[in-house]
Design an enzyme around this catalytic site. Structure first.
Site, PDB file in Angstrom:
ATOM      1  N   LYS A  54       0.833  -1.205   0.000  1.00 49.69           N
ATOM      2  CA  LYS A  54       0.000   0.000   0.000  1.00 49.69           C
ATOM      3  C   LYS A  54       0.868   1.255   0.000  1.00 49.69           C
ATOM      4  O   LYS A  54       0.642   2.180  -0.790  1.00 49.69           O
ATOM      5  CB  LYS A  54      -0.927   0.018   1.218  1.00 49.69           C
ATOM      6  CG  LYS A  54      -1.922   1.181   1.193  1.00 49.69           C
ATOM      7  CD  LYS A  54      -2.737   1.257   2.464  1.00 49.69           C
ATOM      8  CE  LYS A  54      -1.991   1.986   3.541  1.00 49.69           C
ATOM      9  NZ  LYS A  54      -2.818   2.327   4.717  1.00 49.69           N
ATOM     10  N   ASP A  93      -6.763   0.943   0.906  1.00 50.72           N
ATOM     11  CA  ASP A  93      -6.808   1.014   2.372  1.00 50.72           C
ATOM     12  C   ASP A  93      -8.196   0.588   2.833  1.00 50.72           C
ATOM     13  O   ASP A  93      -9.022   0.122   2.046  1.00 50.72           O
ATOM     14  CB  ASP A  93      -6.448   2.421   2.853  1.00 50.72           C
ATOM     15  CG  ASP A  93      -7.534   3.448   2.541  1.00 50.72           C
ATOM     16  OD1 ASP A  93      -8.483   3.133   1.778  1.00 50.72           O
ATOM     17  OD2 ASP A  93      -7.442   4.580   3.052  1.00 50.72           O
TER      18      ASP A  93
END
Length: 214
Positions: A124, A142
Site C-alpha cells: 500500500k 486502504d
C-alpha cells in the site's frame, strides 16, 4: 459483498467524482519523495491529521535520509511519539533511511519491488508513493477503499489485492490516476464505516449497498 458493477455505471460514478473534485489530493503533508515515504509509513494505524501534526516540525529539519540519520532514532521518537506504534516506526524510518543512503545514493527508488524492500514499506505504501510522486496509476487499497469497493460494487474483492485488481480491471483508464484518491476521500467523509451518509452521496442511485441510510 456487492456484485461487480458494469462498465457504464462505473464510468458514470467516476465522471461524477471528477466533476465534484477534478484534481483530488492525498492528505499527507510532504515536500519530496523521501518525506512522502516516511509520512505514509508513519500513517499505518494512524490518522493523516495526526501524522501531519507530528511531521510538521520534523520535516523542517529532516527532509532527506542523510538528515534523518543525523537526527537519530531517539530524537525522531520525540517528534513522532504522539503516533501509534511510534517506537517501531522510528526504527523502520532509521533503517530505511540507511538503506536509501547506502544502496540508492539517498534517492527514493521508483519501482514497487524496491520500495517494498524497505523496512516498514508494504504494498500500500509503495503504491501511494508511485501514484502521488511519480504519477503512476498504482492503486493503494486502504480500509476506506476496501469498504467502499465492496459496498458499492465498484471494485469488490475478498482481500485488498483482489480489490486492487478489480480497480485495475474495471475502472476506465482515464480515471485510473486519481481513482484511489476519489475512493479514499469518499470512504473517509461520506461512505463511512458507521452510519454512512447516503443521503449526501453523489452516487446513491448507482451504488448497490443494500443498507442505505436516509
Amino acid at each position: 459483498m456487492a456484485k461487480q458493477l458494469d462498465y457504464h455505471t462505473i464510468r458514470e460514478i467516476f465522471t461524477r467524482f471528477h466533476a465534484s473534485e477534478p484534481e483530488p489530493k492525498g492528505e499527507l503533508d510532504h515536500v519530496n519523495a523521501y518525506t512522502l515515504v516516511v509520512a505514509v509509513a508513519l500513517s499505518a494505524q494512524a490518522t493523516d491529521i495526526g501524522v501531519n501534526r507530528a511531521t510538521h516540525e520534523l520535516f523542517k529539519i529532516a527532509d532527506t535520509p542523510e538528515k534523518m540519520l543525523a537526527l537519530g532514532e531517539e530524537t525522531l521518537i520525540e517528534h513522532i511519539k504522539t503516533i501509534g506504534l511510534y517506537r517501531n516506526k522510528a526504527k523502520n524510518v532509521i533503517k530505511l533511511s540507511k538503506i536509501l543512503v547506502e544502496d540508492y545514493g539517498g534517492e527514493v527508488p521508483c519501482s514497487r519491488a524496491a520500495l517494498e524492500s524497505l523496512p516498514g514499506v508494504g504494498r500500500k505504501t509503495a503504491n501511494v508513493v508511485l501514484n502521488m510522486w511519480w504519477h503512476y496509476p498504482a492503486q493503494a487499497v486502504d480500509t476506506h477503499i476496501f469498504r467502499f469497493g465492496n459496498r458499492s460494487g465498484v471494485c469488490p474483492g475478498k482481500d485488498v489485492v483482489a480489490v486492487e485488481r478489480a480497480i485495475e480491471d474495471n475502472i476506465p483508464v482515464d480515471f485510473q490516476q486519481h481513482a484511489h484518491h476519489w475512493m479514499i476521500l469518499h470512504g473517509r467523509y461520506t461512505c463511512v464505516a458507521r452510519k454512512p451518509k447516503c443521503g449526501a452521496c453523489l452516487i446513491r442511485d448507482l451504488c448497490q449497498f443494500e443498507e442505505k441510510t436516509l
